[in-house]
Design a protein around this motif. Structure first.
Motif, PDB file in Angstrom:
ATOM      1  N   LEU A  77       0.818  -1.207   0.000  1.00 65.06           N
ATOM      2  CA  LEU A  77       0.000   0.000   0.000  1.00 65.06           C
ATOM      3  C   LEU A  77       0.855   1.262   0.000  1.00 65.06           C
ATOM      4  O   LEU A  77       0.544   2.227  -0.697  1.00 65.06           O
ATOM      5  CB  LEU A  77      -0.946  -0.007   1.202  1.00 65.06           C
ATOM      6  N   ARG A  78       1.947   1.247   0.769  1.00 64.30           N
ATOM      7  CA  ARG A  78       2.822   2.422   0.785  1.00 64.30           C
ATOM      8  C   ARG A  78       3.447   2.665  -0.583  1.00 64.30           C
ATOM      9  O   ARG A  78       3.569   3.815  -1.026  1.00 64.30           O
ATOM     10  CB  ARG A  78       3.917   2.244   1.840  1.00 64.30           C
ATOM     11  N   SER A  79       3.834   1.603  -1.249  1.00 73.77           N
ATOM     12  CA  SER A  79       4.435   1.745  -2.581  1.00 73.77           C
ATOM     13  C   SER A  79       3.428   2.349  -3.563  1.00 73.77           C
ATOM     14  O   SER A  79       3.765   3.259  -4.338  1.00 73.77           O
ATOM     15  CB  SER A  79       4.908   0.380  -3.082  1.00 73.77           C
ATOM     16  N   LEU A  80       2.188   1.867  -3.524  1.00 70.41           N
ATOM     17  CA  LEU A  80       1.158   2.400  -4.408  1.00 70.41           C
ATOM     18  C   LEU A  80       0.925   3.884  -4.140  1.00 70.41           C
ATOM     19  O   LEU A  80       0.896   4.697  -5.077  1.00 70.41           O
ATOM     20  CB  LEU A  80      -0.148   1.632  -4.209  1.00 70.41           C
ATOM     21  N   LEU A  81       0.761   4.246  -2.876  1.00 68.51           N
ATOM     22  CA  LEU A  81       0.429   5.625  -2.550  1.00 68.51           C
ATOM     23  C   LEU A  81       1.594   6.568  -2.825  1.00 68.51           C
ATOM     24  O   LEU A  81       1.387   7.706  -3.253  1.00 68.51           O
ATOM     25  CB  LEU A  81       0.006   5.723  -1.078  1.00 68.51           C
ATOM     26  N   ARG A  82       2.812   6.083  -2.619  1.00 69.64           N
ATOM     27  CA  ARG A  82       3.973   6.934  -2.926  1.00 69.64           C
ATOM     28  C   ARG A  82       4.036   7.218  -4.427  1.00 69.64           C
ATOM     29  O   ARG A  82       4.336   8.332  -4.850  1.00 69.64           O
ATOM     30  CB  ARG A  82       5.266   6.237  -2.457  1.00 69.64           C
ATOM     31  N   THR A  83       3.756   6.196  -5.229  1.00 66.14           N
ATOM     32  CA  THR A  83       3.735   6.385  -6.683  1.00 66.14           C
ATOM     33  C   THR A  83       2.635   7.359  -7.078  1.00 66.14           C
ATOM     34  O   THR A  83       2.840   8.249  -7.915  1.00 66.14           O
ATOM     35  CB  THR A  83       3.516   5.039  -7.395  1.00 66.14           C
ATOM     36  N   ALA A  84       1.451   7.200  -6.478  1.00 61.67           N
ATOM     37  CA  ALA A  84       0.328   8.086  -6.791  1.00 61.67           C
ATOM     38  C   ALA A  84       0.641   9.525  -6.411  1.00 61.67           C
ATOM     39  O   ALA A  84       0.331  10.462  -7.162  1.00 61.67           O
ATOM     40  CB  ALA A  84      -0.927   7.606  -6.074  1.00 61.67           C
ATOM     41  N   GLU A  85       1.264   9.716  -5.262  1.00 60.81           N
ATOM     42  CA  GLU A  85       1.642  11.068  -4.833  1.00 60.81           C
ATOM     43  C   GLU A  85       2.632  11.694  -5.809  1.00 60.81           C
ATOM     44  O   GLU A  85       2.496  12.868  -6.190  1.00 60.81           O
ATOM     45  CB  GLU A  85       2.253  11.017  -3.435  1.00 60.81           C
ATOM     46  N   GLY A  86       3.618  10.910  -6.226  1.00 65.39           N
ATOM     47  CA  GLY A  86       4.609  11.424  -7.165  1.00 65.39           C
ATOM     48  C   GLY A  86       3.977  11.845  -8.476  1.00 65.39           C
ATOM     49  O   GLY A  86       4.317  12.901  -9.041  1.00 65.39           O
ATOM     50  N   ARG A  87       3.053  11.035  -8.969  1.00 65.43           N
ATOM     51  CA  ARG A  87       2.386  11.377 -10.227  1.00 65.43           C
ATOM     52  C   ARG A  87       1.466  12.576 -10.048  1.00 65.43           C
ATOM     53  O   ARG A  87       1.292  13.379 -10.958  1.00 65.43           O
ATOM     54  CB  ARG A  87       1.631  10.160 -10.749  1.00 65.43           C
ATOM     55  N   GLY A  88       0.849  12.679  -8.868  1.00 68.86           N
ATOM     56  CA  GLY A  88       0.004  13.835  -8.610  1.00 68.86           C
ATOM     57  C   GLY A  88       0.791  15.130  -8.649  1.00 68.86           C
ATOM     58  O   GLY A  88       0.339  16.133  -9.222  1.00 68.86           O
ATOM     59  N   LEU A  89       1.976  15.132  -8.063  1.00 71.32           N
ATOM     60  CA  LEU A  89       2.825  16.323  -8.095  1.00 71.32           C
ATOM     61  C   LEU A  89       3.287  16.621  -9.521  1.00 71.32           C
ATOM     62  O   LEU A  89       3.308  17.783  -9.951  1.00 71.32           O
ATOM     63  CB  LEU A  89       4.043  16.130  -7.190  1.00 71.32           C
ATOM     64  N   THR A  90       3.627  15.582 -10.264  1.00 71.91           N
ATOM     65  CA  THR A  90       4.125  15.773 -11.631  1.00 71.91           C
ATOM     66  C   THR A  90       3.064  16.359 -12.537  1.00 71.91           C
ATOM     67  O   THR A  90       3.316  17.309 -13.290  1.00 71.91           O
ATOM     68  CB  THR A  90       4.623  14.434 -12.214  1.00 71.91           C
ATOM     69  N   VAL A  91       1.844  15.804 -12.482  1.00 69.11           N
ATOM     70  CA  VAL A  91       0.791  16.299 -13.364  1.00 69.11           C
ATOM     71  C   VAL A  91       0.361  17.707 -12.961  1.00 69.11           C
ATOM     72  O   VAL A  91       0.064  18.546 -13.823  1.00 69.11           O
ATOM     73  CB  VAL A  91      -0.413  15.325 -13.393  1.00 69.11           C
TER      74      VAL A  91
END
Length: 290
Positions: A77-91
């Protein structure tokens, strides 16, 4: 808004991988519980004692959260959410760059503590369904033993209940992923002085009536959140009223998006009783006329 669709699709692929990992973890835990269940059935204990022991065993399908240690559920779950956060900042960064290329940007990072807290929350949702599984599974075994059913038949019923937990894990992973994605974007907007956002809804047959009604509407950033229901795929895009006042094409974007979404067939109403209930009340548009 092709950028949003690309990032949404990329995030879905990450979610697919995460859900497959969660299913493997659940299968492994379930197989271990089946072995212990067989032992309990053959133990000859009084029914009441056996049922208490089985309930404790079944609760290990999704063990209680331990702040002092990390297990497979937490890591996934942490891996998924960290990836989602990174993409959220990028977009979010890219969308603001598209709006005003020359504007200075303030960089934003998401503290690891926030990711850990979000993963613990997702774990809590999954744990609740694990508790429901434990209660139901114990009742199924007790009834099966009382009726003299073969152990294999009892196991088959238990696997059907496992399927329910897996479906809930799917909903939780996808919803919490979008929450992390939008939360990271929102923090970037806040740091860079964006006060208004446009509700972007995926414009195809995945769009539910709840999100259809919000598509293209403008909201105060601080007063709205996405996702607004389980499996919601909406995104809050930055909106600059100053640009809208001088660029007719930009100003027409909300209306165009609303029309685009309205043209597609919609699914049935979102089931707010699934997995977890998020935002219950619709936010008010910043400008109802838009």
């Amino acid at each position: 808004m092709q950028l949003l669709e690309r990032y949404n699709d990329a995030l879905r692929l990450t979610e697919d991988v995460t859900i497959a990992q969660l299913n493997r973890i659940l299968d492994s835990s379930f197989n271990r519980l089946v072995r212990r269940t067989r032992i309990q059935i053959r133990s000859g204990k009084p029914a009441a004692d056996r049922n208490v022991a089985l309930l404790q065993e079944f609760r290990q399908l999704v063990p209680a959260f331990r702040p002092d240690r990390t297990d497979a559920y937490d890591r996934v779950l942490r891996s998924l959410l960290r990836t989602a956060e990174g993409r959220g900042l990028t977009v979010a960064r890219q969308l603001l760059q598209d709006i005003a290329p020359s504007r200075q940007r303030i960089n934003v990072s998401i503290p690891i503590e926030a990711t850990v807290s979000a993963a613990a929350q997702a774990r809590g949702y999954l744990r609740r369904h694990g508790e429901q599984f434990a209660t139901t599974a114990t009742e199924l075994v007790a009834q099966g033993v009382a009726e003299g059913r073969p152990t294999d038949a009892i196991t088959k019923d238990l696997r059907l209940r496992l399927g329910v937990v897996k479906s809930r894990a799917d909903v939780i992973a996808r919803t919490e992923s979008l929450r992390a994605y939008n939360t990271a974007s929102n923090q970037y907007y806040a740091a860079n002085g964006i006060d208004l956002v446009m509700w972007y809804a995926t414009s195809d047959d995945r769009t539910c009536p709840i999100c259809n009604a919000r598509a293209g509407r403008l909201y105060k950033r601080a007063s709205t959140n996405a996702p607004c229901h389980p499996r919601c795929r909406c995104y809050l895009a930055p909106w600059d009223p100053e640009i809208a006042s001088i660029d007719p094409d930009y100003a027409a974007m909300p209306r165009r998006h609303r029309e685009e979404v309205s043209k597609v067939a919609t699914m049935g109403p979102a089931d707010l009783n699934k997995a977890a209930v998020f935002e219950q009340f619709a936010p008010q548009p910043a400008d109802p006329g838009l």
